[in-house]
Motif scaffolding. Structure first.
Motif, PDB file in Angstrom:
ATOM      1  N   ASP A  93       4.874  37.354  21.080  1.00  0.00           N
ATOM      2  CA  ASP A  93       4.409  36.202  21.951  1.00  0.00           C
ATOM      3  C   ASP A  93       5.231  36.293  23.194  1.00  0.00           C
ATOM      4  O   ASP A  93       6.359  36.205  23.144  1.00  0.00           O
ATOM      5  CB  ASP A  93       4.625  34.991  20.995  1.00  0.00           C
ATOM      6  N   PRO A  94       4.594  36.550  24.393  1.00  0.00           N
ATOM      7  CA  PRO A  94       5.314  36.493  25.473  1.00  0.00           C
ATOM      8  C   PRO A  94       5.914  35.188  26.098  1.00  0.00           C
ATOM      9  O   PRO A  94       6.925  35.183  26.793  1.00  0.00           O
ATOM     10  CB  PRO A  94       4.106  36.969  26.649  1.00  0.00           C
ATOM     11  N   THR A  95       5.888  34.225  25.359  1.00  0.00           N
ATOM     12  CA  THR A  95       6.493  33.033  25.546  1.00  0.00           C
ATOM     13  C   THR A  95       7.939  33.114  24.543  1.00  0.00           C
ATOM     14  O   THR A  95       8.720  31.972  24.728  1.00  0.00           O
ATOM     15  CB  THR A  95       5.759  31.613  25.225  1.00  0.00           C
ATOM     16  N   ALA A  96       7.903  34.100  23.643  1.00  0.00           N
ATOM     17  CA  ALA A  96       9.054  34.047  22.939  1.00  0.00           C
ATOM     18  C   ALA A  96      10.005  35.153  22.974  1.00  0.00           C
ATOM     19  O   ALA A  96      11.155  35.283  22.911  1.00  0.00           O
ATOM     20  CB  ALA A  96       8.656  33.995  21.411  1.00  0.00           C
ATOM     21  N   GLU A 186       6.081  41.126  35.815  1.00  0.00           N
ATOM     22  CA  GLU A 186       5.855  40.162  37.083  1.00  0.00           C
ATOM     23  C   GLU A 186       4.396  39.393  36.879  1.00  0.00           C
ATOM     24  O   GLU A 186       4.385  38.528  37.670  1.00  0.00           O
ATOM     25  CB  GLU A 186       5.952  40.841  38.281  1.00  0.00           C
ATOM     26  N   LYS A 187       3.422  39.973  36.291  1.00  0.00           N
ATOM     27  CA  LYS A 187       2.166  39.260  36.009  1.00  0.00           C
ATOM     28  C   LYS A 187       2.502  37.946  35.218  1.00  0.00           C
ATOM     29  O   LYS A 187       1.518  36.878  35.160  1.00  0.00           O
ATOM     30  CB  LYS A 187       1.162  40.001  35.444  1.00  0.00           C
ATOM     31  N   PHE A 188       3.554  37.848  34.261  1.00  0.00           N
ATOM     32  CA  PHE A 188       3.801  36.694  33.741  1.00  0.00           C
ATOM     33  C   PHE A 188       4.606  35.780  34.313  1.00  0.00           C
ATOM     34  O   PHE A 188       5.341  35.944  35.376  1.00  0.00           O
ATOM     35  CB  PHE A 188       4.487  36.997  32.392  1.00  0.00           C
ATOM     36  N   ASN A 191       9.280  31.731  34.306  1.00  0.00           N
ATOM     37  CA  ASN A 191      10.136  31.326  33.365  1.00  0.00           C
ATOM     38  C   ASN A 191       9.725  31.422  32.244  1.00  0.00           C
ATOM     39  O   ASN A 191      10.363  31.069  30.783  1.00  0.00           O
ATOM     40  CB  ASN A 191      10.021  29.416  33.564  1.00  0.00           C
ATOM     41  N   SER A 192       8.803  32.478  32.075  1.00  0.00           N
ATOM     42  CA  SER A 192       8.469  33.024  30.544  1.00  0.00           C
ATOM     43  C   SER A 192       9.556  34.117  29.970  1.00  0.00           C
ATOM     44  O   SER A 192      10.092  34.597  30.604  1.00  0.00           O
ATOM     45  CB  SER A 192       7.109  33.916  30.670  1.00  0.00           C
ATOM     46  N   ALA A 193       9.539  33.947  29.024  1.00  0.00           N
ATOM     47  CA  ALA A 193      10.494  35.028  27.915  1.00  0.00           C
ATOM     48  C   ALA A 193      10.114  36.344  28.289  1.00  0.00           C
ATOM     49  O   ALA A 193      10.875  37.388  28.235  1.00  0.00           O
ATOM     50  CB  ALA A 193      10.575  34.765  26.504  1.00  0.00           C
ATOM     51  N   ALA A 194       8.866  36.655  28.536  1.00  0.00           N
ATOM     52  CA  ALA A 194       8.265  38.198  28.825  1.00  0.00           C
ATOM     53  C   ALA A 194       9.135  38.726  30.049  1.00  0.00           C
ATOM     54  O   ALA A 194       9.383  39.702  30.524  1.00  0.00           O
ATOM     55  CB  ALA A 194       6.730  38.026  29.380  1.00  0.00           C
ATOM     56  N   ARG A 195       9.628  37.906  31.037  1.00  0.00           N
ATOM     57  CA  ARG A 195      10.297  38.332  32.169  1.00  0.00           C
ATOM     58  C   ARG A 195      11.730  38.315  32.054  1.00  0.00           C
ATOM     59  O   ARG A 195      12.620  38.915  33.023  1.00  0.00           O
ATOM     60  CB  ARG A 195      10.360  37.339  33.672  1.00  0.00           C
TER      61      ARG A 195
END
Length: 323
Positions: A93-96, A186-188, A191-195
């Motif tokens: 999950d890209p938010t996690a 960078e497409k996310f 503030n996302s955990a993906a970054r």
């Protein structure tokens, strides 16, 4: 006399023509292939004078369940006191979590046992057409007793003390990053955990033989894990095999051939469970998008798992008495 491994390493995905989930372990644990006659197992290795046994089961819950039962009932192998470490790539999950992140699970929830309505026929107001088996609405209570379901394997809770011990050993590990993925990440949202940079985490796994992808599918996975764990679990990773592996271990535990309290699940993010905002999910089943961080996940996952395996072998009396 049977071989009595202190650690059984379970991997699943070994594609043809390129390294897979077991490949780096073969080198770092000095594994050599062995044959276990009469088991049907094709990819079994031993290392450290028989203290480590590693196998690659193949993809899907059926393959892992069959493989673990075959191993546990093999008269040449005694796994009654073994630690089982399941290690593989994952959707995240890209938010996690970000790509290359190893995640130790406290819970594993099966995502295949369910009622399902075709997406084109979902009633208005429903968030999903996938329902708990026996429920009348999304995430509703099931009216099926366990006896109606046969031997249930919907949710598995790990030994939290063992998970904590594995996490404590690995939380400070230096992990690789992948500058090659910088443009993709960078497409996310910022503030996302993906970054974030990868680092070892604790989070929970949804196990489904269906390779799902998309924003709505990810939202369903979050709710599905929360539902089946009574709000205690948090969806972070998904894999295609783990409920099968854990179901087999639960049966072997009943037979005295394994201990389910000595199981660990480590999944490392090779891809996200949804595309970057604005991109259609259907474009992410191409070769370059399905596992955009495959090699990174193999490296960081192997490094993390080997840290725990080495600790168990180095201080077996303490681990054996403690867990």
């Amino acid at each position: 006399m049977p071989v009595s491994p202190k650690v059984v390493l379970v991997t699943m995905f070994e594609p043809l023509g390129r390294p897979g989930e077991m490949s780096l372990f073969k080198e770092r644990l000095d594994l050599s292939p062995v044959e276990l006659a009469g088991t049907g197992l094709r990819d079994v290795h031993l290392g450290h004078d028989g203290q480590v046994l590693a196998l690659s089961t193949g993809v899907g819950t059926a393959n892992t369940a069959i493989s673990l039962m075959a191993l546990g009932l093999c008269p040449e192998i005694d796994t009654s006191e073994s630690f089982f470490l399941i290690a593989g790539i994952a959707g995240a999950d890209p938010t996690a979590a970000t790509l290359g992140t190893p995640v130790w699970a406290d819970w594993c929830v099966d995502g295949d046992i369910a009622f399902e309505i075709d997406a084109r026929e979902i009633p208005a107001g429903w968030s999903t057409g996938i329902l708990p088996l026996g429920a009348r609405e999304p995430f509703g209570a099931s009216n099926f007793a366990q006896a109606d379901m046969g031997r249930p394997y919907q949710v598995f809770e790990f030994n939290h003390a063992l998970v904590q011990a594995a996490f404590d050993l690995t939380a400070g590990l230096a992990l690789d990053t992948s500058p090659a993925h910088a443009a993709y990440l960078e497409k996310f949202p910022e503030n996302s955990a993906a970054r974030q940079a990868p680092g070892v985490l604790r989070g929970d796994c949804l196990s489904a033989a269906r390779y799902f992808h998309g924003e709505r599918a990810t939202a369903w996975a979050r709710q599905w894990v929360s539902h089946w764990t009574g709000g205690q679990g948090r969806f972070v990773t998904c894999g295609m095999e783990d409920s099968g592996t854990l179901h087999a271990l639960a049966v072997l535990d009943e037979l005295g051939q394994a201990s389910r309290n000595r199981a660990l699940l480590l999944r490392t993010a090779s891809n996200f469970t949804q595309p970057p905002p604005g991109e259609p999910a259907s474009e992410h089943f191409s070769d370059e998008n399905t596992f955009p961080a495959f090699d990174l996940a193999l490296e960081n996952g192997t490094r993390t798992a080997c840290t725990v395996i080495d600790a168990i072998l180095a201080d077996w009396p303490e681990w054996n008495s403690r867990f």
